[in-house]
Write a protein that holds these residues in place. Structure first.
Motif, short mmCIF file in Angstrom:
data_model
loop_
_atom_site.label_atom_id
_atom_site.label_comp_id
_atom_site.label_asym_id
_atom_site.label_seq_id
_atom_site.Cartn_x
_atom_site.Cartn_y
_atom_site.Cartn_z
N HIS A 38 0.82 -1.21 0.00
CA HIS A 38 0.00 0.00 0.00
C HIS A 38 0.86 1.26 0.00
N GLU A 39 2.05 1.16 0.59
CA GLU A 39 2.95 2.32 0.61
C GLU A 39 3.47 2.60 -0.81
N VAL A 40 3.85 1.51 -1.52
CA VAL A 40 4.43 1.66 -2.86
C VAL A 40 3.36 1.94 -3.90
N LEU A 41 2.22 1.29 -3.75
CA LEU A 41 1.13 1.41 -4.73
C LEU A 41 -0.10 1.96 -4.01
N PRO A 42 -0.13 3.27 -3.76
CA PRO A 42 -1.20 3.84 -2.92
C PRO A 42 -2.59 3.57 -3.51
N GLU A 43 -2.68 3.42 -4.83
CA GLU A 43 -3.99 3.15 -5.43
C GLU A 43 -4.21 1.65 -5.69
N GLY A 44 -3.27 0.84 -5.22
CA GLY A 44 -3.35 -0.60 -5.48
C GLY A 44 -4.48 -1.26 -4.71
N ARG A 45 -4.72 -2.51 -5.06
CA ARG A 45 -5.75 -3.25 -4.33
C ARG A 45 -5.22 -4.63 -3.93
N GLU A 46 -5.83 -5.16 -2.87
CA GLU A 46 -5.35 -6.46 -2.38
C GLU A 46 -5.94 -7.60 -3.21
N GLU A 47 -5.06 -8.57 -3.52
CA GLU A 47 -5.52 -9.82 -4.14
C GLU A 47 -5.14 -10.95 -3.21
N TYR A 48 -5.63 -12.13 -3.50
CA TYR A 48 -5.35 -13.24 -2.61
C TYR A 48 -5.02 -14.49 -3.43
N ALA A 49 -3.79 -14.97 -3.27
CA ALA A 49 -3.46 -16.29 -3.85
C ALA A 49 -3.30 -17.21 -2.65
N GLU A 50 -2.07 -17.67 -2.35
CA GLU A 50 -1.92 -18.45 -1.11
C GLU A 50 -1.91 -17.54 0.11
N HIS A 51 -1.38 -16.32 -0.09
CA HIS A 51 -1.61 -15.30 0.94
C HIS A 51 -1.79 -13.96 0.23
N PRO A 52 -2.19 -12.93 0.96
CA PRO A 52 -2.57 -11.70 0.26
C PRO A 52 -1.35 -10.94 -0.28
N TYR A 53 -1.56 -10.18 -1.35
CA TYR A 53 -0.52 -9.32 -1.90
C TYR A 53 -1.22 -8.12 -2.52
N VAL A 54 -0.41 -7.14 -2.95
CA VAL A 54 -1.01 -5.92 -3.51
C VAL A 54 -0.65 -5.81 -4.99
N THR A 55 -1.64 -5.43 -5.76
CA THR A 55 -1.44 -5.26 -7.19
C THR A 55 -1.86 -3.83 -7.54
N GLY A 56 -1.10 -3.19 -8.44
CA GLY A 56 -1.42 -1.80 -8.79
C GLY A 56 -0.71 -1.39 -10.06
N ASP A 57 -0.55 -0.11 -10.25
CA ASP A 57 -0.07 0.40 -11.53
C ASP A 57 1.06 1.41 -11.29
N ILE A 58 2.14 1.26 -12.10
CA ILE A 58 3.19 2.29 -12.09
C ILE A 58 3.54 2.61 -13.54
N ASP A 59 3.36 3.84 -13.94
CA ASP A 59 3.69 4.29 -15.30
C ASP A 59 3.07 3.42 -16.38
N GLY A 60 1.87 2.95 -16.13
CA GLY A 60 1.18 2.14 -17.15
C GLY A 60 1.56 0.67 -17.11
N PHE A 61 2.42 0.26 -16.18
CA PHE A 61 2.73 -1.16 -16.03
C PHE A 61 1.92 -1.75 -14.88
N ALA A 62 1.43 -3.00 -15.08
CA ALA A 62 0.68 -3.68 -14.02
C ALA A 62 1.68 -4.34 -13.08
N VAL A 63 1.62 -3.97 -11.83
CA VAL A 63 2.62 -4.43 -10.86
C VAL A 63 1.98 -5.39 -9.86
N ASP A 64 2.65 -6.54 -9.65
CA ASP A 64 2.31 -7.42 -8.52
C ASP A 64 3.44 -7.32 -7.51
N LEU A 65 3.10 -7.04 -6.27
CA LEU A 65 4.11 -6.90 -5.22
C LEU A 65 3.83 -8.00 -4.19
#
Lengths: 448, 448
Positions: free
Chosen positions: B90-117
């Motif tokens: 959430h710090e890196v991707l303030p507009e990101g949202r949480e997803e859940y695979a085996e445990h939760p992670y944040v996905t968002g956008d930087i400069d038009g790239f889709a980022v999974d953190l």
């Protein structure tokens, strides 16, 4: 009432009356005298024998059959035997007519008794026969030597039972118990009750060998080695279905003995409305092939009808028109009846190809169908599949086509179908109720 | 054009442009700087790694995915790992949202790239993982050490091919080839062409073990032992159908090399009229269960949809409603589509009993049905048969009943069906064409 009490009542009811016996004795005497006289006119010696149930007193009250065999020397040619046989027959039974089994014989009437006058060879043993009828005198002699009056009375009860459950008769229409088989079973087990008590636990194939001299095995569900011929199964004609039926009814009558079971009323014929109601209740689609019955004896007609029924039924099934049940009816018209669960199929049919990994077959399959007007080939699981146009999308269209004649058909049935066949579908079959009401009754109220 | 010429053209077309590469490099730098800063604020050490295809230059032109993993010490509790992971996200991707695979992670956008953190544990080896994501850094390291620029270019061509034939992606909707599997295959065989040439003759099960260290066997049609974990099959998700599809297209492209095969146009959606015409031409009865799609990720949704499709399809078949083909469609609504060859059955159904000779079973069967309102018991062959009332004589009646819920269903599908399901039959399904025109196109013009 226990079984023994029931059997005693039946015994009385099926025993020929004194008047019947007297009439029979007179008719037999008249007949034998005439046959002997006719034989005397020939230039070959021949032995005349009264055989069958009237010869052994195992006939049922009301039956009126006399079988007389004329045994000729084995050095007589077959042509001469047939000629002499017919000559005697026509002399003895001037109003008689010719019938044909393995060779021709004459059948007629004397004093109200139905007479079969059959020529055969006087072979040295039943194993050395030239045609099936040559065995009969040996069977007759074997039984006459061994049957006691008690056996004879029990045989009548057993025969009545087999008639009541519709499994008496070794013709190819009935595929049941022959008279000889019936008598051998009572001789072997001692009484009707003893036969029934043995039968309830039979695990087919069952082998009975009264003389303990059997020389080979048989593929039949019941094997009774002929006491006069170690290479023959007396029960060869009995179908698995009729044996099962016999076992069912043996259990039933022992568990619940009753005189009525020996004298069942024939079923009430179904009306057009009855048949219509059954079709509606069942939600099936009957499909009937109707044609003039070929002019054949039952022993030829029924095997051909059944072969055709099975051949067409199997092909209907293979084409996806599920046959729930099928049956044959026949009088002057013959009916092959197929009761379909599924009378129509889609226009397309799924055709499963080889696994894609089996390269050579897979490539051939793909190349064959890739340019055809079909859905696919596509992949399902690990295989190619194609959905092609179905040849017939209704069962009726199949019956109306020439593909019908590529099924297994009896030759006389094929000829009849080519000449003059009508197809009835659904409620159209109700028009058969007038002629086949009893057959419909057995079909729509089936019991063991 | 030979295959090599085709591959050369594809290679050029799928290589990221210099501008794309520059934009990616800038985005990655921004991202890593931010993540490092966020990690520095924590009271535990953590390693930040750029992984996935953009880290190895194996991404296709137009793709815009950046995966960054943050590896935490294994003595950190799972709860703390999840909390730190989300905090960094959430710090890196303030507009990101949480997803859940085996445990939760944040996905968002930087400069038009889709980022999974994605947070994970820094385990000592891929074999010692605590959750599946812990493997990714090992995969990334293994490939980075070995891939040459030639490999990288070939991987893009191979990936494009797999995308073209719809078998790319290891999610449970696609059940195809993962990115890691794709790269391992090119590394193993050396080029796209070499992989394809090997695949055309594969006889599943096929086992490939690059490090020759496999420790167990697998039930899968393609087994590629993970070079970083001898107990894992990298191709475990690949279905037999997709492997067969791959073999088919490998043969096809080698036999007839063409650039167009790498860039197929999506199928034209079918109109209501098109769907109607196909149904008429096929003569089948489509039956669709339509319901709001449960709110699940694809990896949970599609297995549940397929389980339900198979469960209901098998039961329709068992009840005599022959399913010619079945399929799942889903967007906001989900559709379980059964294309029936037989939508109705008779009111009666045949029930085969034991052989009459098997006395105990036979008597139980007979006694059970003798007094029931049914046709029979009667004898067919050597067995009892009874024709009983069928529970459902239309497939639709079955789908409308509670018996539907006794089939194998995914739990979320069962809940959705209980809440709000519509049944469409026959031409009624054409109303789905507006939403599912492309799905219908694939269904009614199926290809490998």
């Amino acid at each position: 009432m226990g079984f023994d009490d029931v059997a005693a009542v039946v015994r009385d009811r099926v025993e020929p009356s004194p008047a019947e016996r007297e009439a029979l004795a007179e008719a037999v005497e008249t007949l034998l005298t005439r046959v002997e006289a006719a034989v005397a006119d020939l230039d070959v010696p021949a032995t005349v024998t009264h055989v069958g149930s009237t010869a052994r007193d195992t006939w049922l009250r009301g039956e009126r059959d006399i079988d007389v065999f004329v045994e000729f020397p084995t050095n007589l040619s077959r042509g001469a035997l047939e000629q002499y046989g017919l000559q005697i027959g026509h002399e003895v039974l001037p109003e008689g007519r010719e019938e044909y089994a393995e060779h021709p014989y004459v059948t007629g009437d004397i004093d109200g008794f139905a007479v079969d006058l059959v020529p055969c060879y006087a072979v040295p043993s039943a194993h050395a026969i030239e045609s099936a009828v040559d065995r009969t005198p040996f069977h007759s002699a074997y039984l006459k030597e061994r049957l006691t009056p008690e056996h004879v009375a029990e045989i009548r009860v057993f025969k009545q039972f087999l008639q009541a459950i519709c499994v008496y008769g070794s013709n190819l229409r009935t595929q049941g118990f022959s008279g000889y088989l019936t008598e051998l079973l009572v001789l072997e087990f001692g009484s009707t009750k003893a036969v029934l008590e043995a039968a309830v636990d039979w695990q087919p194939p069952v082998v009975i060998d009264p003389e303990d001299h059997g020389e080979r095995s048989f593929p039949d569900p019941l094997v009774v080695i002929d006491p006069t011929d170690p290479t023959r199964n007396v029960a060869a004609v009995l179908s698995a279905e009729n044996l099962a039926r016999f076992q069912h009814h043996a259990r039933d009558i022992l568990a619940n003995p009753r005189v009525a079971a020996f004298f069942p009323a024939p079923p009430e014929p179904l009306s057009v409305a009855d048949v219509e109601a059954h079709i509606t209740a069942r939600g099936t689609t009957p499909l009937a092939l109707v044609f003039p019955t070929p002019d054949l004896v039952d022993d030829e007609l029924y095997p051909q009808l059944r072969k055709s029924l099975d051949g067409i039924g199997d092909e209907l099934d293979r084409r996806g028109f599920d046959v729930l049940r099928q049956s044959v009816f026949a009088d002057t018209r013959a009916v092959l009846l197929f009761e379909l669960a599924v009378p129509t199929r889609p226009r397309v049919t799924r055709h499963l190809g080889p696994p894609v990994a089996v390269r050579k077959h897979a490539e051939t399959f793909y190349d064959t169908y890739a340019d055809e007007d079909a859905y696919g080939p596509f992949i399902d699981g690990n295989r190619y599949v194609v959905e092609r146009a179905r040849e017939f999308d209704t069962a009726r269209a199949f019956l109306e086509s020439d593909a019908l004649f590529e099924t297994r058909l009896g030759p006389a049935i094929e000829a009849a179908l080519r000449e003059d066949a009508t197809i009835l579908e659904g409620q159209e079959v109700t028009e058969l109720a007038d002629a086949f009401g009893v057959a419909f009754a057995r079909y729509f109220a089936p019991s063991p």
